[in-house]
Scaffold this motif. Structure first.
Motif, PDB file in Angstrom:
ATOM      1  N   GLN A   1     -14.085  -8.157 -55.375  1.00  0.00           N
ATOM      2  CA  GLN A   1     -15.403  -7.694 -55.785  1.00  0.00           C
ATOM      3  C   GLN A   1     -15.331  -6.209 -56.070  1.00  0.00           C
ATOM      4  OE1 GLN A   1     -18.623  -8.550 -53.086  1.00  0.00           O
ATOM      5  NE2 GLN A   1     -20.134  -8.361 -54.746  1.00  0.00           N
ATOM      6  N   ALA A   2     -15.565  -5.864 -57.305  1.00  0.00           N
ATOM      7  CA  ALA A   2     -15.587  -4.467 -57.713  1.00  0.00           C
ATOM      8  C   ALA A   2     -16.992  -3.901 -57.501  1.00  0.00           C
ATOM      9  CB  ALA A   2     -15.196  -4.348 -59.186  1.00  0.00           C
ATOM     10  N   PRO A   3     -17.124  -2.603 -57.362  1.00  0.00           N
ATOM     11  CA  PRO A   3     -18.448  -1.998 -57.141  1.00  0.00           C
ATOM     12  C   PRO A   3     -19.433  -2.403 -58.223  1.00  0.00           C
ATOM     13  CG  PRO A   3     -16.738  -0.379 -56.783  1.00  0.00           C
ATOM     14  CD  PRO A   3     -16.050  -1.585 -57.344  1.00  0.00           C
ATOM     15  N   GLY A   4     -20.584  -2.900 -57.809  1.00  0.00           N
ATOM     16  CA  GLY A   4     -21.629  -3.267 -58.748  1.00  0.00           C
ATOM     17  C   GLY A   4     -21.397  -4.565 -59.498  1.00  0.00           C
ATOM     18  N   LYS A   5     -20.371  -5.294 -59.102  1.00  0.00           N
ATOM     19  CA  LYS A   5     -20.066  -6.547 -59.807  1.00  0.00           C
ATOM     20  C   LYS A   5     -20.072  -7.723 -58.842  1.00  0.00           C
ATOM     21  CE  LYS A   5     -17.364  -4.568 -63.591  1.00  0.00           C
ATOM     22  NZ  LYS A   5     -16.096  -4.672 -64.367  1.00  0.00           N
ATOM     23  N   GLU A   6     -20.127  -8.929 -59.421  1.00  0.00           N
ATOM     24  CA  GLU A   6     -20.065 -10.142 -58.623  1.00  0.00           C
ATOM     25  C   GLU A   6     -18.637 -10.369 -58.121  1.00  0.00           C
ATOM     26  OE1 GLU A   6     -24.011 -11.171 -58.937  1.00  0.00           O
ATOM     27  OE2 GLU A   6     -22.553 -12.602 -58.169  1.00  0.00           O
ATOM     28  N   ARG A   7     -18.561 -11.078 -57.010  1.00  0.00           N
ATOM     29  CA  ARG A   7     -17.237 -11.467 -56.528  1.00  0.00           C
ATOM     30  C   ARG A   7     -16.617 -12.461 -57.510  1.00  0.00           C
ATOM     31  NH1 ARG A   7     -17.250 -13.504 -50.597  1.00  0.00           N
ATOM     32  NH2 ARG A   7     -18.325 -15.287 -51.527  1.00  0.00           N
ATOM     33  N   GLU A   8     -15.327 -12.333 -57.733  1.00  0.00           N
ATOM     34  CA  GLU A   8     -14.659 -13.223 -58.670  1.00  0.00           C
ATOM     35  C   GLU A   8     -13.370 -13.772 -58.083  1.00  0.00           C
ATOM     36  OE1 GLU A   8     -14.140 -10.712 -62.094  1.00  0.00           O
ATOM     37  OE2 GLU A   8     -12.271  -9.849 -61.347  1.00  0.00           O
ATOM     38  N   PHE A   9     -13.044 -14.945 -58.545  1.00  0.00           N
ATOM     39  CA  PHE A   9     -11.820 -15.617 -58.149  1.00  0.00           C
ATOM     40  C   PHE A   9     -10.615 -14.883 -58.736  1.00  0.00           C
ATOM     41  CE2 PHE A   9      -8.523 -18.719 -58.520  1.00  0.00           C
ATOM     42  CZ  PHE A   9      -8.201 -18.800 -59.872  1.00  0.00           C
ATOM     43  N   VAL A  10      -9.558 -14.759 -57.944  1.00  0.00           N
ATOM     44  CA  VAL A  10      -8.316 -14.148 -58.424  1.00  0.00           C
ATOM     45  C   VAL A  10      -7.194 -15.177 -58.485  1.00  0.00           C
ATOM     46  CG1 VAL A  10      -6.551 -12.405 -57.969  1.00  0.00           C
ATOM     47  CG2 VAL A  10      -8.964 -11.883 -57.513  1.00  0.00           C
ATOM     48  N   ALA A  11      -6.975 -15.871 -57.360  1.00  0.00           N
ATOM     49  CA  ALA A  11      -5.885 -16.840 -57.317  1.00  0.00           C
ATOM     50  C   ALA A  11      -6.118 -17.804 -56.164  1.00  0.00           C
ATOM     51  CB  ALA A  11      -4.535 -16.148 -57.143  1.00  0.00           C
ATOM     52  N   THR A  12      -5.620 -19.024 -56.308  1.00  0.00           N
ATOM     53  CA  THR A  12      -5.695 -20.000 -55.224  1.00  0.00           C
ATOM     54  C   THR A  12      -4.368 -20.717 -55.090  1.00  0.00           C
ATOM     55  OG1 THR A  12      -6.524 -21.732 -56.699  1.00  0.00           O
ATOM     56  CG2 THR A  12      -8.170 -20.444 -55.502  1.00  0.00           C
ATOM     57  N   ILE A  13      -4.136 -21.239 -53.895  1.00  0.00           N
ATOM     58  CA  ILE A  13      -2.912 -21.975 -53.627  1.00  0.00           C
ATOM     59  C   ILE A  13      -3.242 -23.109 -52.669  1.00  0.00           C
ATOM     60  CG2 ILE A  13      -2.285 -20.417 -51.724  1.00  0.00           C
ATOM     61  CD1 ILE A  13       0.674 -20.814 -52.602  1.00  0.00           C
ATOM     62  N   THR A  14      -2.744 -24.297 -52.981  1.00  0.00           N
ATOM     63  CA  THR A  14      -3.002 -25.441 -52.123  1.00  0.00           C
ATOM     64  C   THR A  14      -2.100 -25.385 -50.881  1.00  0.00           C
ATOM     65  OG1 THR A  14      -1.430 -26.737 -53.436  1.00  0.00           O
ATOM     66  CG2 THR A  14      -3.770 -26.926 -54.007  1.00  0.00           C
ATOM     67  N   SER A  15      -2.375 -26.291 -49.951  1.00  0.00           N
ATOM     68  CA  SER A  15      -1.686 -26.249 -48.661  1.00  0.00           C
ATOM     69  C   SER A  15      -0.166 -26.365 -48.794  1.00  0.00           C
ATOM     70  CB  SER A  15      -2.213 -27.347 -47.748  1.00  0.00           C
ATOM     71  OG  SER A  15      -2.050 -28.614 -48.361  1.00  0.00           O
ATOM     72  N   SER A  16       0.264 -27.189 -49.736  1.00  0.00           N
ATOM     73  CA  SER A  16       1.708 -27.388 -49.905  1.00  0.00           C
ATOM     74  C   SER A  16       2.292 -26.534 -51.022  1.00  0.00           C
ATOM     75  CB  SER A  16       1.983 -28.856 -50.208  1.00  0.00           C
ATOM     76  OG  SER A  16       1.271 -29.244 -51.357  1.00  0.00           O
ATOM     77  N   SER A  17       1.465 -25.644 -51.550  1.00  0.00           N
ATOM     78  CA  SER A  17       1.865 -24.744 -52.643  1.00  0.00           C
ATOM     79  C   SER A  17       2.181 -25.480 -53.934  1.00  0.00           C
ATOM     80  CB  SER A  17       3.095 -23.895 -52.245  1.00  0.00           C
ATOM     81  OG  SER A  17       2.844 -23.162 -51.077  1.00  0.00           O
ATOM     82  N   THR A  18       1.740 -26.715 -54.034  1.00  0.00           N
ATOM     83  CA  THR A  18       2.053 -27.478 -55.239  1.00  0.00           C
ATOM     84  C   THR A  18       1.140 -27.141 -56.403  1.00  0.00           C
ATOM     85  OG1 THR A  18       0.695 -29.266 -54.370  1.00  0.00           O
ATOM     86  CG2 THR A  18       3.065 -29.432 -54.023  1.00  0.00           C
TER      87      THR A  18
END
Length: 119
Positions: free
Chosen positions: A39-56
């Protein structure tokens, strides 16, 4: 209850690198979907990256593809975000989240770590 603690933030010049860590308080983090958000100042929170439990399955927002790498070490209950070729527009508070489901609607969140990239 899962507690998440982020670390590794700081100030760097454009083109530099940082590695963020998200340490979990429970070993069962290995069963969770984990994501990094910012979340940058004055902006909405945004997704950057995700990883599943097994990294698949790994996903990135378009603006960080090729520059950021998410990984996890379940033995250490930790998820990482390697950030290379940083840009001033990457400046934000970075937070990690862990979910036992497929979304982050109900998730555990860390308090975040600040990343500042100067030009």
């Amino acid at each position: 209850q899962v507690q998440l603690v982020e670390s590794g933030g700081g100030s760097v010049q454009a083109g530099g690198s940082l590695r963020l860590s998200c340490a979990a308080s429970v070993r069962t983090i290995s069963d969770y979907l984990v994501g990094w958000f910012r979340q940058a100042p004055g902006k909405e929170r945004e997704f950057v990256a995700t990883i599943t439990s097994s990294s698949t399955r790994i996903a990135y927002r378009d603006s960080v593809k090729g520059r950021f790498t998410i990984s996890r070490d379940n033995a250490k209950n930790t998820v990482y975000l390697q950030m290379d070729s940083l840009k001033p527009e990457d400046t934000a508070v970075y937070s990690c989240a862990a979910s036992s489901g497929n979304t982050f609607i109900r998730a555990y969140w860390g308090k975040g770590t600040l990343v500042t990239v100067s030009s």
